[in-house]
Write a protein that holds these residues in place. Sequence first.
Motif, short mmCIF file in Angstrom:
data_model
loop_
_atom_site.label_atom_id
_atom_site.label_comp_id
_atom_site.label_asym_id
_atom_site.label_seq_id
_atom_site.Cartn_x
_atom_site.Cartn_y
_atom_site.Cartn_z
N VAL A 119 1.00 -1.53 -0.05
CA VAL A 119 0.54 0.17 -0.04
C VAL A 119 1.30 0.95 0.01
O VAL A 119 0.54 2.15 -0.92
CB VAL A 119 -1.41 -0.27 1.39
CG1 VAL A 119 -1.80 1.22 1.52
CG2 VAL A 119 -1.76 -1.21 1.39
N GLN A 120 1.79 1.36 0.47
CA GLN A 120 2.52 1.98 0.89
C GLN A 120 3.35 2.71 -0.59
O GLN A 120 3.11 4.30 -0.77
CB GLN A 120 4.15 2.16 2.01
CG GLN A 120 3.40 2.19 3.15
CD GLN A 120 5.32 1.72 4.30
OE1 GLN A 120 5.87 1.51 3.43
NE2 GLN A 120 5.03 1.40 5.11
N ARG A 121 3.37 1.50 -1.64
CA ARG A 121 4.40 2.57 -2.45
C ARG A 121 3.18 3.18 -3.65
O ARG A 121 4.02 4.19 -4.09
CB ARG A 121 4.73 1.60 -3.61
CG ARG A 121 5.47 0.31 -3.11
CD ARG A 121 6.01 -0.09 -4.18
NE ARG A 121 5.21 -1.97 -4.19
CZ ARG A 121 5.48 -2.60 -3.56
NH1 ARG A 121 6.42 -3.34 -2.25
NH2 ARG A 121 4.68 -4.31 -3.83
N TRP A 122 1.86 2.93 -3.55
CA TRP A 122 0.74 3.83 -4.53
C TRP A 122 0.70 5.61 -2.98
O TRP A 122 -0.16 6.06 -3.52
CB TRP A 122 0.21 3.36 -4.50
CG TRP A 122 -0.93 2.03 -4.01
CD1 TRP A 122 -1.01 1.28 -3.44
CD2 TRP A 122 -2.18 3.37 -3.52
NE1 TRP A 122 -1.94 1.21 -2.91
CE2 TRP A 122 -2.52 2.06 -2.65
CE3 TRP A 122 -2.88 4.41 -3.62
CZ2 TRP A 122 -4.10 2.20 -1.42
CZ3 TRP A 122 -3.85 4.89 -2.50
CH2 TRP A 122 -4.04 3.53 -1.86
N ALA A 123 0.54 4.82 -1.59
CA ALA A 123 -0.02 5.74 -1.34
C ALA A 123 0.93 7.04 -0.41
O ALA A 123 0.62 7.90 -0.65
CB ALA A 123 -1.17 4.96 0.04
N TYR A 124 1.98 6.75 0.19
CA TYR A 124 3.09 7.95 -0.66
C TYR A 124 2.76 9.14 -1.16
O TYR A 124 2.54 10.40 -0.75
CB TYR A 124 4.38 7.06 0.04
CG TYR A 124 4.17 6.70 1.35
CD1 TYR A 124 3.56 6.78 2.31
CD2 TYR A 124 5.17 6.40 2.57
CE1 TYR A 124 3.49 6.09 3.42
CE2 TYR A 124 5.80 5.69 3.65
CZ TYR A 124 3.93 6.28 4.27
OH TYR A 124 4.57 5.43 5.73
N PRO A 125 2.72 8.77 -2.11
CA PRO A 125 3.05 9.53 -3.65
C PRO A 125 1.91 10.46 -3.60
O PRO A 125 1.82 11.48 -4.04
CB PRO A 125 3.38 9.01 -4.44
CG PRO A 125 4.13 7.85 -4.11
CD PRO A 125 3.32 7.31 -2.62
N VAL A 126 0.48 9.69 -3.41
CA VAL A 126 -0.88 10.12 -3.06
C VAL A 126 -1.15 11.00 -1.97
O VAL A 126 -1.55 12.52 -2.34
CB VAL A 126 -1.76 9.37 -3.20
CG1 VAL A 126 -2.63 9.65 -3.50
CG2 VAL A 126 -1.85 8.64 -4.53
N CYS A 127 -0.39 10.71 -1.00
CA CYS A 127 -0.42 11.45 -0.03
C CYS A 127 0.45 12.46 0.00
O CYS A 127 -0.04 14.12 0.30
CB CYS A 127 0.41 10.50 1.66
SG CYS A 127 -1.25 9.47 1.71
N ARG A 128 1.57 12.65 -0.40
CA ARG A 128 2.45 13.62 -0.29
C ARG A 128 2.11 15.11 -1.61
O ARG A 128 2.41 15.59 -1.30
CB ARG A 128 4.31 13.64 -0.94
CG ARG A 128 4.75 12.39 0.16
CD ARG A 128 5.78 12.03 -0.32
NE ARG A 128 7.13 13.29 -0.61
CZ ARG A 128 8.38 13.43 -1.05
NH1 ARG A 128 8.88 12.12 -0.32
NH2 ARG A 128 8.79 14.49 -0.32
N PHE A 129 1.12 14.64 -2.49
CA PHE A 129 0.97 15.18 -3.56
C PHE A 129 -0.50 15.84 -3.47
O PHE A 129 -0.98 17.23 -2.71
CB PHE A 129 0.22 14.50 -4.85
CG PHE A 129 -0.88 15.46 -6.39
CD1 PHE A 129 -0.15 16.79 -6.84
CD2 PHE A 129 -1.77 14.93 -6.42
CE1 PHE A 129 0.25 17.09 -7.57
CE2 PHE A 129 -1.40 15.47 -7.30
CZ PHE A 129 -1.27 16.79 -8.10
N GLY A 130 -1.43 14.93 -2.15
CA GLY A 130 -2.61 15.63 -1.73
C GLY A 130 -1.94 16.89 -0.61
O GLY A 130 -2.97 17.52 -0.39
#
Length: 103
Positions: A18-29
């Motif tokens: 989950v971290q692989r896709w979640a961290y970039p999305v979280c940073r962008f948000g």
Amino acid sequence: MKGWKAKFDRHFSMPAKVQRWAYPVCRFGLAVRGLVFVMVGSFFILAAYQFNPNQAGVPAEVFSTLRGQAFGQWLLAFVAVGLFAFGVYSLLTAVYRRINPSL
């Protein structure tokens, strides 16, 4: 700053998959949410400088002004995607946040 430095991850307990896709999305948000705060804050500062509180506006006026700019539709779409990403961050926080009951 939280999105830029990715300090939010120390509060998460999520699988690596989950971290692989979640961290970039979280940073962008988080970054776009900060950008929206800066835009709204600049409207308040401008209204205070001009001594006209009616020009302070609300986020709807900020987005309306943004839409009226060159490439405004694209900028508004960028902000919309970013705020959606922040919503995903909020959901992930609700699911994967570690809570320390000893505090």
